[in-house]
Write a protein that holds these residues in place. Structure first.
Motif, short mmCIF file in Angstrom:
data_model
loop_
_atom_site.label_atom_id
_atom_site.label_comp_id
_atom_site.label_asym_id
_atom_site.label_seq_id
_atom_site.Cartn_x
_atom_site.Cartn_y
_atom_site.Cartn_z
N SER A 22 50.38 25.00 -16.45
CA SER A 22 50.80 25.25 -15.06
C SER A 22 50.49 26.68 -14.60
CB SER A 22 52.31 25.01 -14.94
OG SER A 22 52.75 25.44 -13.67
N GLY A 23 50.07 26.79 -13.34
CA GLY A 23 49.84 28.10 -12.74
C GLY A 23 51.11 28.66 -12.10
N SER A 24 52.19 27.88 -12.09
CA SER A 24 53.40 28.31 -11.36
C SER A 24 54.03 29.58 -11.93
CB SER A 24 54.44 27.19 -11.34
OG SER A 24 53.94 26.11 -10.59
N PRO A 25 54.20 29.73 -13.27
CA PRO A 25 54.81 30.98 -13.76
C PRO A 25 54.06 32.22 -13.29
CG PRO A 25 54.80 29.34 -15.51
CD PRO A 25 53.98 28.76 -14.38
N ALA A 26 52.72 32.19 -13.36
CA ALA A 26 51.93 33.36 -12.93
C ALA A 26 52.16 33.63 -11.45
CB ALA A 26 50.45 33.12 -13.22
N MET A 27 52.14 32.56 -10.64
CA MET A 27 52.24 32.73 -9.18
C MET A 27 53.61 33.28 -8.77
SD MET A 27 51.56 29.87 -6.26
CE MET A 27 53.08 28.94 -6.46
N TYR A 28 54.67 32.69 -9.34
CA TYR A 28 56.02 33.13 -8.92
C TYR A 28 56.36 34.50 -9.50
CZ TYR A 28 56.77 28.47 -7.00
OH TYR A 28 56.66 27.32 -6.25
N ASN A 29 55.99 34.77 -10.76
CA ASN A 29 56.32 36.08 -11.33
C ASN A 29 55.56 37.19 -10.61
OD1 ASN A 29 58.29 35.47 -13.35
ND2 ASN A 29 56.67 34.50 -14.56
N PHE A 30 54.28 36.92 -10.25
CA PHE A 30 53.51 37.89 -9.45
C PHE A 30 54.26 38.17 -8.14
CE2 PHE A 30 50.67 38.69 -5.92
CZ PHE A 30 49.87 39.71 -6.39
N SER A 31 54.71 37.10 -7.49
CA SER A 31 55.35 37.24 -6.18
C SER A 31 56.69 37.98 -6.28
CB SER A 31 55.56 35.86 -5.54
OG SER A 31 54.31 35.20 -5.40
N PHE A 32 57.47 37.68 -7.31
CA PHE A 32 58.76 38.39 -7.50
C PHE A 32 58.50 39.88 -7.68
CE2 PHE A 32 60.48 34.33 -9.75
CZ PHE A 32 60.80 33.75 -8.52
N GLY A 265 53.79 25.40 -3.10
CA GLY A 265 54.45 26.43 -3.91
C GLY A 265 55.12 27.48 -3.05
N ALA A 266 54.45 27.82 -1.95
CA ALA A 266 55.01 28.83 -1.04
C ALA A 266 56.28 28.29 -0.37
CB ALA A 266 53.96 29.21 0.01
N ALA A 267 56.28 26.98 -0.05
CA ALA A 267 57.48 26.38 0.56
C ALA A 267 58.64 26.41 -0.43
CB ALA A 267 57.18 24.94 0.98
N ALA A 268 58.34 26.18 -1.71
CA ALA A 268 59.38 26.25 -2.74
C ALA A 268 59.90 27.68 -2.86
CB ALA A 268 58.82 25.77 -4.09
N TYR A 269 58.98 28.65 -2.81
CA TYR A 269 59.36 30.08 -2.92
C TYR A 269 60.36 30.45 -1.82
CZ TYR A 269 58.65 35.12 -3.65
OH TYR A 269 58.83 36.46 -3.91
N THR A 270 60.10 29.94 -0.62
CA THR A 270 61.00 30.23 0.50
C THR A 270 62.37 29.58 0.27
OG1 THR A 270 59.12 30.42 1.98
CG2 THR A 270 61.26 30.05 3.01
N LEU A 271 62.37 28.35 -0.26
CA LEU A 271 63.66 27.72 -0.58
C LEU A 271 64.39 28.52 -1.66
CD1 LEU A 271 62.51 23.98 -0.64
CD2 LEU A 271 64.15 24.98 0.98
N PHE A 272 63.64 29.07 -2.62
CA PHE A 272 64.25 29.82 -3.73
C PHE A 272 64.80 31.18 -3.27
CE2 PHE A 272 61.11 27.83 -7.03
CZ PHE A 272 61.95 26.75 -7.21
N THR A 273 64.01 31.88 -2.44
CA THR A 273 64.32 33.30 -2.18
C THR A 273 64.66 33.60 -0.72
OG1 THR A 273 62.03 33.86 -1.59
CG2 THR A 273 62.60 33.96 -3.94
N GLY A 274 64.37 32.68 0.19
CA GLY A 274 64.58 32.95 1.62
C GLY A 274 63.46 33.81 2.19
N LYS A 275 62.43 34.09 1.40
CA LYS A 275 61.33 34.97 1.86
C LYS A 275 60.01 34.20 1.88
CE LYS A 275 63.19 39.16 -0.26
NZ LYS A 275 63.56 39.86 0.96
N ASP A 276 59.05 34.72 2.68
CA ASP A 276 57.69 34.17 2.64
C ASP A 276 57.02 34.65 1.36
OD1 ASP A 276 57.96 32.95 5.07
OD2 ASP A 276 57.02 34.60 6.20
N MET A 277 56.31 33.76 0.68
CA MET A 277 55.59 34.17 -0.52
C MET A 277 54.41 35.05 -0.12
SD MET A 277 54.42 31.69 -3.65
CE MET A 277 52.70 31.43 -3.29
N PRO A 278 54.11 36.11 -0.89
CA PRO A 278 52.96 36.95 -0.54
C PRO A 278 51.65 36.25 -0.91
CG PRO A 278 54.02 37.78 -2.54
CD PRO A 278 54.86 36.62 -2.06
#
Ligand code: NAD
Length: 287
Positions: A22-32, A265-278
């Motif tokens: 999965s590419g998700s860990p790299a994408m979300y950890n980068f964004s955090f 993935g970006a929509a999930a990020y917004t649900l998780f954090t309330g922010k737009d994913m970079p």
């Protein structure tokens, strides 16, 4: 990393099997990290029959949220405390948000599909869609497009176990979105498919045809395409399917599956954090 992770770091997870690719860990950890958020994201290989235990772990470890991938998306929808309107209709989830122990399931694949089209300047409202497929990706985008006010959705599927899915989606949307005209046809009815495409605004491939090892194949005769048709694919490996290449050669507006993947993935990020994913920064980093 040793400075970023601390005793207060909040955890997000991916649950499913397999998850190693999965590419998700790299994408979300980068964004955090980009946004200075004190979170970390890890993938856990969890089988369907372990999902109930995994839900207890989300609560016990106060995991802030989780993605869910195959084959656990359907069983997870039966285990959460609440579902988003789209997830209720689809009956599957790819996102769980944990609000103080209350787990809410969402499905963002359809949101990602709609956003991917929006990025090319195409909206769903009032549009006639032809969708090939009735599996997980197809169902999620059919439901989201109905909720977003599509005029009609013509679903074509081959004669396999997924055909009944298409009929089930049609029945559910009849109640949930009665103004949307949903019809189901066998893929073998090629004359009907050609006629429906000729009358459509948007054609979508949501089958596995075009994906490796079926790359180089398309369910659509290129002569059926016209330049005013919008052509979208859910397949993202390869980045351009034969259908997308044929559509580009015809002069159609195209929306390949990689964009859908990014935006779900970006929509999930917004649900998780309330922010737009970079997303711009991540795409530049990934390139
Ligand atoms: P699935 O297994 O749930 O559904 C498979 C679909 O393909 C069914 O409709 C089935 O009838 C059809 N199909 C299979 N073989 C076929 C053939 N030879 N001819 C015609 N139809 C055939 O799969 P899914 O999870 O819905 O995934 C479908 C595609 O969408 C995959 O390529 C997947 O990678 C992609 N996908 C992309 C995203 C994204 O964000 N871009 C998200 C989910 C899935």
């Amino acid at each position: 990393m040793e400075k970023r992770i601390s005793g207060t770091t909040g955890l997000f997870t991916l649950l499913g099997s397999p998850v190693g690719h999965s590419g998700s860990p790299a994408m979300y950890n980068f964004s955090f990290q980009q946004q200075g958020l004190d979170y970390a994201y890890l993938a856990f290989d969890v089988k369907k029959d372990q999902m109930a235990e995994a839900m207890d772990m989300l609560r016990l470890f106060k995991v802030r949220g989780s993605n869910v991938t195959m084959p656990c998306k359907t069983v997870a929808a039966t285990l959460v405390d609440d579902l988003s309107p789209a997830a209720k209709i689809v009956g599957a989830i790819n996102v769980i948000v944990n609000d103080d122990g209350k787990l809410t399931g969402h499905i963002t694949d359809g949101l990602g599909f709609v956003r991917n089209l929006k990025e090319t300047g195409v909206t769903i409202q009032g549009k006639k869609l032809v969708v090939l497929g009735a599996g997980g990706a197809a169902t999620a985008l059919q439901v989201q497009c109905a909720l977003d006010g599509a005029a009609s959705i013509s679903i074509f599927n081959q004669d396999d176990d997924f055909y009944a899915n298409a009929e089930a989606t049609q029945a559910k949307l009849k109640t949930a979105t009665p103004n949307v005209d949903v019809t189901v046809y066998p893929l073998a009815d090629q004359a009907k498919l050609k006629a429906e495409i000729a009358a459509a605004d948007i054609l979508v491939n949501a089958t596995v045809v075009g994906m490796k090892p079926l790359d180089g194949q398309s369910l659509i005769d290129p002569s059926w395409l016209q330049s005013d048709l919008v052509v979208a694919d859910t397949v993202y490996n390869p980045l351009k399917t034969k259908l997308i290449e044929d559509a580009e050669a015809t002069g159609c507006t195209v929306a390949p599956g990689k964009g859908m993947l990014l935006w779900q993935g970006a929509a999930a990020y917004t649900l998780f954090t309330g922010k737009d994913m970079p997303t711009d920064e991540y795409q530049a980093y990934e390139a």
